[in-house]
Write a protein that holds these residues in place. Sequence first.
Motif, mmCIF file in Angstrom:
data_model
loop_
_atom_site.group_PDB
_atom_site.id
_atom_site.type_symbol
_atom_site.label_atom_id
_atom_site.label_comp_id
_atom_site.label_asym_id
_atom_site.label_seq_id
_atom_site.Cartn_x
_atom_site.Cartn_y
_atom_site.Cartn_z
ATOM 1 N N TRP A 157 0.815 -1.212 0.000
ATOM 2 C CA TRP A 157 0.000 0.000 0.000
ATOM 3 C C TRP A 157 0.851 1.266 0.000
ATOM 4 N N ASN A 158 1.742 1.386 0.979
ATOM 5 C CA ASN A 158 2.527 2.618 1.103
ATOM 6 C C ASN A 158 3.430 2.845 -0.093
ATOM 7 N N ARG A 159 4.013 1.769 -0.599
ATOM 8 C CA ARG A 159 4.949 1.928 -1.712
ATOM 9 C C ARG A 159 4.220 2.347 -2.990
ATOM 10 N N LEU A 160 3.035 1.782 -3.212
ATOM 11 C CA LEU A 160 2.239 2.209 -4.364
ATOM 12 C C LEU A 160 1.787 3.661 -4.201
ATOM 13 N N ALA A 161 1.367 3.999 -2.982
ATOM 14 C CA ALA A 161 0.925 5.372 -2.716
ATOM 15 C C ALA A 161 2.068 6.358 -2.915
ATOM 16 N N ILE A 162 3.258 6.007 -2.426
ATOM 17 C CA ILE A 162 4.429 6.870 -2.581
ATOM 18 C C ILE A 162 4.757 7.063 -4.051
ATOM 19 N N MET A 163 4.729 5.970 -4.815
ATOM 20 C CA MET A 163 5.016 6.061 -6.245
ATOM 21 C C MET A 163 4.028 7.000 -6.938
ATOM 22 N N LEU A 164 2.741 6.859 -6.603
ATOM 23 C CA LEU A 164 1.720 7.711 -7.215
ATOM 24 C C LEU A 164 1.914 9.174 -6.829
ATOM 25 N N LEU A 165 2.207 9.417 -5.557
ATOM 26 C CA LEU A 165 2.406 10.790 -5.095
ATOM 27 C C LEU A 165 3.643 11.424 -5.732
ATOM 28 N N LEU A 166 4.694 10.628 -5.902
ATOM 29 C CA LEU A 166 5.904 11.157 -6.543
ATOM 30 C C LEU A 166 5.633 11.518 -7.995
ATOM 31 N N VAL A 167 4.818 10.714 -8.666
ATOM 32 C CA VAL A 167 4.426 11.048 -10.043
ATOM 33 C C VAL A 167 3.637 12.355 -10.058
ATOM 34 N N PHE A 168 2.756 12.541 -9.065
ATOM 35 C CA PHE A 168 1.992 13.795 -8.961
ATOM 36 C C PHE A 168 2.931 14.996 -8.767
ATOM 37 N N VAL A 169 3.975 14.812 -7.954
ATOM 38 C CA VAL A 169 4.947 15.886 -7.757
ATOM 39 C C VAL A 169 5.672 16.186 -9.072
ATOM 40 N N TYR A 170 6.041 15.131 -9.786
ATOM 41 C CA TYR A 170 6.774 15.291 -11.040
ATOM 42 C C TYR A 170 5.979 16.115 -12.052
ATOM 43 N N PHE A 171 4.654 15.866 -12.104
ATOM 44 C CA PHE A 171 3.815 16.584 -13.063
ATOM 45 C C PHE A 171 3.191 17.854 -12.456
ATOM 46 N N ASN A 172 3.712 18.264 -11.284
ATOM 47 C CA ASN A 172 3.276 19.509 -10.626
ATOM 48 C C ASN A 172 1.794 19.505 -10.256
ATOM 49 N N ILE A 173 1.233 18.319 -10.042
ATOM 50 C CA ILE A 173 -0.148 18.229 -9.559
ATOM 51 C C ILE A 173 -0.193 18.597 -8.085
ATOM 52 N N ILE A 174 0.853 18.199 -7.355
ATOM 53 C CA ILE A 174 1.028 18.632 -5.970
ATOM 54 C C ILE A 174 2.463 19.115 -5.805
ATOM 55 N N SER A 175 2.698 19.923 -4.782
ATOM 56 C CA SER A 175 4.046 20.421 -4.511
ATOM 57 C C SER A 175 4.778 19.456 -3.572
ATOM 58 N N LYS A 176 6.063 19.685 -3.381
ATOM 59 C CA LYS A 176 6.831 18.869 -2.438
ATOM 60 C C LYS A 176 6.245 18.972 -1.037
ATOM 61 N N GLU A 177 5.879 20.173 -0.645
ATOM 62 C CA GLU A 177 5.318 20.375 0.692
ATOM 63 C C GLU A 177 3.988 19.645 0.851
ATOM 64 N N GLU A 178 3.156 19.679 -0.199
ATOM 65 C CA GLU A 178 1.869 18.964 -0.164
ATOM 66 C C GLU A 178 2.072 17.451 -0.171
ATOM 67 N N TYR A 179 3.190 17.009 -0.717
ATOM 68 C CA TYR A 179 3.501 15.579 -0.739
ATOM 69 C C TYR A 179 3.463 14.999 0.672
ATOM 70 N N ILE A 180 4.036 15.687 1.646
ATOM 71 C CA ILE A 180 4.066 15.181 3.022
ATOM 72 C C ILE A 180 2.653 15.083 3.593
ATOM 73 N N PHE A 181 1.805 16.056 3.288
ATOM 74 C CA PHE A 181 0.412 16.012 3.753
ATOM 75 C C PHE A 181 -0.291 14.782 3.191
ATOM 76 N N TRP A 182 -0.179 14.576 1.899
ATOM 77 C CA TRP A 182 -0.873 13.444 1.274
ATOM 78 C C TRP A 182 -0.259 12.111 1.667
ATOM 79 N N LEU A 183 1.039 12.089 1.930
ATOM 80 C CA LEU A 183 1.663 10.868 2.442
ATOM 81 C C LEU A 183 1.059 10.496 3.798
ATOM 82 N N THR A 184 0.845 11.489 4.644
ATOM 83 C CA THR A 184 0.212 11.255 5.948
ATOM 84 C C THR A 184 -1.208 10.726 5.767
ATOM 85 N N VAL A 185 -1.919 11.263 4.799
ATOM 86 C CA VAL A 185 -3.291 10.813 4.521
ATOM 87 C C VAL A 185 -3.318 9.334 4.133
ATOM 88 N N THR A 186 -2.313 8.880 3.372
ATOM 89 C CA THR A 186 -2.300 7.474 2.953
ATOM 90 C C THR A 186 -2.183 6.534 4.151
#
Length: 497
Positions: A157-186
């Motif tokens: 679960w976490n590894r798939l979620a991390i991969m998806l969130l990192l892709v979102f960061v790459y395409f500027n869907i979320i920022s690096k700072e928002e990444y930590i928030f969404w990681l906590t949500v997962t």
Amino acid sequence: MGIVLKQSFRNTLIIYLAFMLGGINVIVLYPSILQSDFYGLVTFLLSASNIITPLAALGVQFTIIKFFSSYQTKKEKDQFLSSVILLPLLIALPLGFFWDYAHTWIMSTINENNKSIENYTLSIYIIAVCCAYFELFYSWTKVQMNTVFGNLMKELWNRLAIMLLLVFVYFNIISKEEYIFWLTVTYVLRVIIMMIYAFYVYLPKFYFKVPYNFLEIIKYSLFIILAGSASAIILDIDKVMIPGKETFQTAAYYTVAVFIGSFIEAPSRAMAQILQPLTSKSLNEADTYEVENLYKKSSINLFLVGGLFFLLINCSVQELFKLMPEKGYAGGELVVLMISLAKLYVMLMGSNGAIIVNSKFYRITLPLGIGSALAVYYLNKLFYFQLEFGTNGLALATLITWFIFNTIKIIFVQQKFKMHPFSKETWQLMGVLIVLFLTFYFWNFSFPIIEVYNFDISPAFNLVAKAILVTIAYLFITIKLGISSQVNDLLKKYIKL
């Protein structure tokens, strides 16, 4: 060992798939998308939460496994589960109430160059509590001999979620700072899903009456609070201490090396999921023959599988580091070697930890857990801060601590239960590992430079070619020697030697 091998095989596949996804995250995506500084910050957050998790859980995940099979009626089992589900709140609620003080203390331990962590420390608390309750509900399903879904959620679960969130960061869907928030949500979503599944597997009738042995349960939980988490805590102490001296970048480099060295432990983690409830059941039934049988077979099987991955990782790690996009990650070969040696020794112990935790001698886990944490802390101080050994010193401290305290556990079980995990096959396999390691570690294929988009991919060919050769040699020798009858029977269905 039938149910052990069946569920362990499924869990091993899940864990290795998770490790491959984790490898992509750790070796490729994190360094190229978040870069080492921010990756080191994320590492610090997760490591700090991992240290708090066993305290927040109050050892309940082990308490469930220890006591559930000892109750005879459904009412007794339901009263037990109704009580233990609330125990983590005894730590989690006060810790949350005083988190401002914890935040201040965390910031006081951080190097001035790493103050960017200040806005994210609440995630440490949330993730820790979520992980504590996840382990509780995972144990809830383990005692029903149902480990695969929980293992899927824990490892994938976490590894798939991390991969998806990192892709979102790459395409500027979320920022690096928002990444930590969404990681906590997962992590929050994961524990909710695990709770729903645990209630699906076994839904108790909730009682407000505590079981007859509630005081014994509380005492066990307090003593067992660090059991099973000591090895994770030891590694996470390393990562948490690094920002006190160097930048988050160094923590990122060390994390990658530790991840690579820890790759060999997947079979151990998979088998432990089902070995714990089986060992507990055998001890509750005073079936010492079955306890020893599980002990010896789990030891040789884990040592055999772990040995192969120990060779594959260490004999190819130099080529692997050459493939990484950021060259600062190279130079961690000694860290990988020492961490993988420590992990291999843990695998050699088989079900040793499950025997101690689920026996009447469980109290020994508290001084051992505290002792190992203090030992690695002060050895880190010596090797890393005073003698300036760098991150190699952190890995050396981990190896020494694990070797000493796990040896104590082996001796303890030998004295109390008159059983040990070793056999003549153990020493044969150890000899095979030493010979193959010395043969392949210092030797590489001489492939010409092959460039793709100005990047040399020849190390990948070297890595794959050596891995094939090592695997063939290892399997041929171990099958011929008959190291493990269970593994031989499985392999001979597909391999004719």
